[in-house]
Design an enzyme around this catalytic site. Structure first.
Site, PDB file in Angstrom:
ATOM      1  CD  GLU A   1       8.511  -1.454  -6.341  1.00 44.42           C
ATOM      2  OE1 GLU A   1       8.599  -0.063  -6.782  1.00 44.42           O
ATOM      3  OE2 GLU A   1       8.128  -1.792  -5.626  1.00 44.42           O
TER       4      GLU A   1
ATOM      5  CG  ASN B   1       2.367  16.555  10.271  1.00 39.67           C
ATOM      6  OD1 ASN B   1       1.220  16.523   9.614  1.00 39.67           O
ATOM      7  ND2 ASN B   1       3.738  16.774   9.873  1.00 39.67           N
ATOM      8  N   GLY B   2       0.837  13.100  13.287  1.00 37.65           N
ATOM      9  CA  GLY B   2       1.740  12.397  14.241  1.00 37.65           C
ATOM     10  C   GLY B   2      -0.234  11.592  14.958  1.00 37.65           C
TER      11      GLY B   2
ATOM     12  CE  LYS C   1       5.868   2.099  -7.137  1.00 46.14           C
ATOM     13  NZ  LYS C   1       6.502   1.253  -6.299  1.00 46.14           N
TER      14      LYS C   1
ATOM     15  CB  CYS D   1       0.229  15.241   8.112  1.00 48.53           C
ATOM     16  SG  CYS D   1      -1.403  14.256   8.720  1.00 48.53           S
TER      17      CYS D   1
ATOM     18  CG  HIS E   1       3.451 -24.642  -5.051  1.00 46.84           C
ATOM     19  ND1 HIS E   1       3.471 -25.800  -4.185  1.00 46.84           N
ATOM     20  CD2 HIS E   1       5.260 -24.691  -5.869  1.00 46.84           C
ATOM     21  CE1 HIS E   1       4.926 -25.704  -4.490  1.00 46.84           C
ATOM     22  NE2 HIS E   1       5.323 -26.389  -5.340  1.00 46.84           N
TER      23      HIS E   1
ATOM     24  CD1 TRP F   1      -3.348  10.571   3.816  1.00 47.61           C
ATOM     25  CD2 TRP F   1      -2.735   9.199   5.580  1.00 47.61           C
ATOM     26  NE1 TRP F   1      -2.965   9.185   3.820  1.00 47.61           N
ATOM     27  CE2 TRP F   1      -3.034   8.606   4.923  1.00 47.61           C
ATOM     28  CE3 TRP F   1      -2.619   8.710   7.168  1.00 47.61           C
ATOM     29  CZ2 TRP F   1      -3.337   6.412   5.395  1.00 47.61           C
ATOM     30  CZ3 TRP F   1      -2.917   7.569   7.344  1.00 47.61           C
ATOM     31  CH2 TRP F   1      -2.753   6.463   6.129  1.00 47.61           C
TER      32      TRP F   1
ATOM     33  CD  GLU G   1       2.647   1.680  -4.299  1.00 44.37           C
ATOM     34  OE1 GLU G   1       3.450   2.177  -3.362  1.00 44.37           O
ATOM     35  OE2 GLU G   1       3.507   1.962  -5.791  1.00 44.37           O
TER      36      GLU G   1
ATOM     37  CE  LYS H   1       8.132   9.646  -2.154  1.00 46.49           C
ATOM     38  NZ  LYS H   1       8.164   8.708  -4.144  1.00 46.49           N
TER      39      LYS H   1
ATOM     40  NE  ARG I   1       4.718  15.315   4.482  1.00 44.29           N
ATOM     41  CZ  ARG I   1       6.013  15.321   4.993  1.00 44.29           C
ATOM     42  NH1 ARG I   1       7.072  15.267   4.112  1.00 44.29           N
ATOM     43  NH2 ARG I   1       5.478  14.222   6.212  1.00 44.29           N
TER      44      ARG I   1
END
Length: 614
Positions: A487, A101-102, A491, A2, A510, A75, A494, A609, A27
């Site tokens: 990582e 926000n929150g 990426k 948000c 395995h 968001w 995402e 973000k 964000r």
């Protein structure tokens, strides 16, 4: 997650608010809205699902006049993305508008209480409950807005950053925070408000970061006033934000992510500037100089982080254990904060966060503080909550990162961890002098090696087209390369929405080897290391099952080049610093596959973000 923007002053608020929302798009959000108080005490609210551009179309040819307003990108947490659930939310009488926000954890109980009082609700959000609660308290006691907000927030359980305007008092905005960031920008007889400093740097460099439990009263033409819930004054000194507005522009690149990938050589130079002396071949960190006893004498290090920062922490673990011979644990902050960890006063907790606002990492810091640990923060945003909550720390100094998928922040975090490990190892006498100087020189050479890697962008872009329709990927690495594999897979997930998993290469047998066939791309980090021969065996096992291999190798490697379908050659780098080089082609690979798939690279769906709620 948000984004809040607010303005009050002599200018027209709408253009400032819309531009501010665009600055906060990174964000992550699914809807947007704006509330403006006009000179005739009229409250105009416009909202839309989608991008800020969609909001602009809704507001087109509407009354957007007024010198005071608040705006928001949402968001979704409570209630699906919709115009009704988008912020701002208004009180039933249309007098108040609020952005938030929150998460208000006790919103259901508060909603029941207000329903019993005759209030009806249009949305499914916790935010509408809060604005109705403030309105109810204001009416019952015939109170001013500040007092009503203070009383309402005493009843609230949860996290919030809010901004409220009252059409009856168009010269005032009330803003408050708890566990969610909020920044006040101070101009000439005007104030700006935002979730971070990016929306206001074009107008002012003077900012105040609100602390938890604080409320800011923004009144045009009057000094900034900050109080707590009990109306006790909380004086603040304004800080100067050093941010180049050019860092917030794409500068000719098609996406922020690509720009930030290409920024890395300069960013890592900035990160090391003043911290490495090539003449003396030494590393200096003020945090270690100022808190040598706590850091050098640490019995154990515990790294807490989330997402990409957690991957950087895994590399930091290997660096610190190798150079300092001190045990290191790496924890997901979201798990650490809830599992009653064993922490002592001679432990050092290293908290890593790009934004410095990650809710779980902040909570982990508070838990570690309660148990007496020394807290070292590594973050990117000056003045952020984590920077203020820690005992000491280091900024990574890579500049604002706008793309949601982290790139330069990751390499900046790894660089700071390498500097810290080197310096502590030297101070403890655990790293040989020759080795110390070799790694210092290796660090200084990293920006140049990054530039060499970036020259392969066109090659990577060309062969990445072959994977546009892939449904799964496996990434393999060993030692320092394993966190890079994690990582790289993250990426790809995402921004391209292709399922990908990172594994230690030896673990392939395995389980994951069952997935390998002619349709399965496998990315293998196989640069020169003590484990090179073992990784080579893994590649041979993949090829025996007709897997398609993309290999990252050291320049001059001819063995793996004969086996791999695609080979990316990288400059020779000390093994402990190799993640700074190997991560870049994986960033480019994910980027180009996502572009070929037509994805919104900078703003991937459902992601934010800065994760400021649980």
């Amino acid at each position: 997650m948000c984004g809040i923007v607010g303005y009050i002053g002599c200018r027209q608020a709408y253009p400032i608010l819309i531009e501010g929302l665009k600055r906060l798009e990174y964000r992550g959000y699914d809807s947007a809205g704006v509330a403006l108080v006009s000179g005739v005490h009229q409250l105009n609210v416009y909202k839309s699902v989608g991008k800020v551009a969609d909001l602009e179309r809704v507001a087109e040819k509407q009354d957007v006049s007024g010198c005071a307003g608040i705006a928001h990108t949402r968001w979704a947490t409570h209630g699906e993305p919709s115009t009704v659930n988008a912020h701002p939310h208004c009180s039933s009488d249309g007098r108040l508008a609020l952005v938030h926000n929150g998460i208000i954890e006790n919103y259901a109980a508060l909603k029941d209480k207000l329903t019993d009082k005759g209030y009806a609700f249009k949305s499914n959000t916790d935010t509408e409950v809060l604005v109705q609660l403030i309105s109810y308290i204001q009416k019952q006691g015939e109170l001013d807005l500040l007092t009503a907000v203070q009383l309402a927030l005493r009843e609230v359980v949860g996290a919030y950053a809010i901004a409220v305007i009252d059409r009856s008092h168009p010269d005032e905005i009330i803003a408050a925070r708890k566990s969610s960031p909020l920044v006040v920008g101070i101009g000439e007889n005007e104030f700006f408000l935002a979730s971070d400093a990016t929306p206001m740097v074009a107008y002012t460099s003077k900012v105040v970061y609100l602390d938890d439990g604080e409320i800011a009263v923004l009144h045009a033409g009057r000094p900034l006033r900050i109080v707590n819930l009990n109306n006790v004054e909380c004086p603040h000194e304004a800080q100067t934000v050093a941010m180049d507005i050019g860092q917030l522009e794409k500068n000719g690149y098609p996406h922020f992510m690509l720009k930030e990938i290409y920024d890395q050589p300069d960013c890592i130079s900035d990160c090391m500037r003043g911290r490495i002396s090539l003449e003396a071949q030494t590393v200096t960190l003020s945090a270690v100089s100022n808190f040598r006893e706590q850091l050098v004498g640490a019995r154990r290090f515990i790294i807490v982080a989330c997402g990409t920062s957690w991957h950087a922490g895994l590399i930091g673990k290997q660096l610190i254990e190798s150079f300092c011979r001190v045990p290191v644990e790496v924890e997901y902050a979201s798990e650490f904060r809830y599992r009653n960890p064993v922490i002592s006063s001679d432990d050092v907790v290293i908290a890593i966060s790009q934004s410095g606002e990650t809710a779980d990492t902040l909570a982990a810091i508070e838990l570690a503080k309660e148990k007496g640990a020394f807290i070292y923060g590594i973050c990117n945003v000056v003045g952020s909550s984590i920077a203020r909550a820690t005992d000491t720390g280091s900024y990574i100094h890579v500049g604002p990162e706008i793309g949601v998928a982290s790139t330069k922040a990751f390499t900046g975090q790894v660089t700071v961890l390498a500097l810290l490990a080197l310096l502590l190892g030297k101070e403890k006498g655990m790293i040989p002098e020759e080795e110390y100087h070799r790694i210092v020189q290796g660090l200084a050479a990293i920006p140049g090696k990054m530039r060499e890697v970036l020259k392969q962008d066109s090659f990577i872009a060309d062969f990445s087209k072959m994977f546009t329709y892939a449904r799964n990927f496996i990434y393999l690495g060993r030692g320092y390369a394993f966190p890079v594999a994690l990582e790289g897979a993250l990426k790809l997930k995402e921004i391209s929405y292709i399922h990908a998993e990172g594994y230690p290469a030896a673990e392939m047998k395995h389980g994951p080897i069952a997935l390998v066939d002619a349709e399965m791309p496998v990315v293998v980090i196989a640069t020169q290391s003590v484990l090179y021969d073992k990784v080579l065996s893994n590649i041979q096992e993949i090829k025996a099952r007709k897997g398609r291999v993309v290999a990252l190798v050291t320049e001059g490697d001819t063995v793996i080049k004969k086996l791999a379908d695609y080979c990316i050659e990288l400059p020779e780098t000390p093994e402990c610093l190799s993640p700074l080089v190997t991560s870049i082609p994986l960033q480019l690979l994910a980027y180009h596959i996502a572009v070929c798939r037509g994805m919104d690279v900078d703003r991937p769906r459902n992601l934010a973000k800065s994760v400021t709620v649980e």
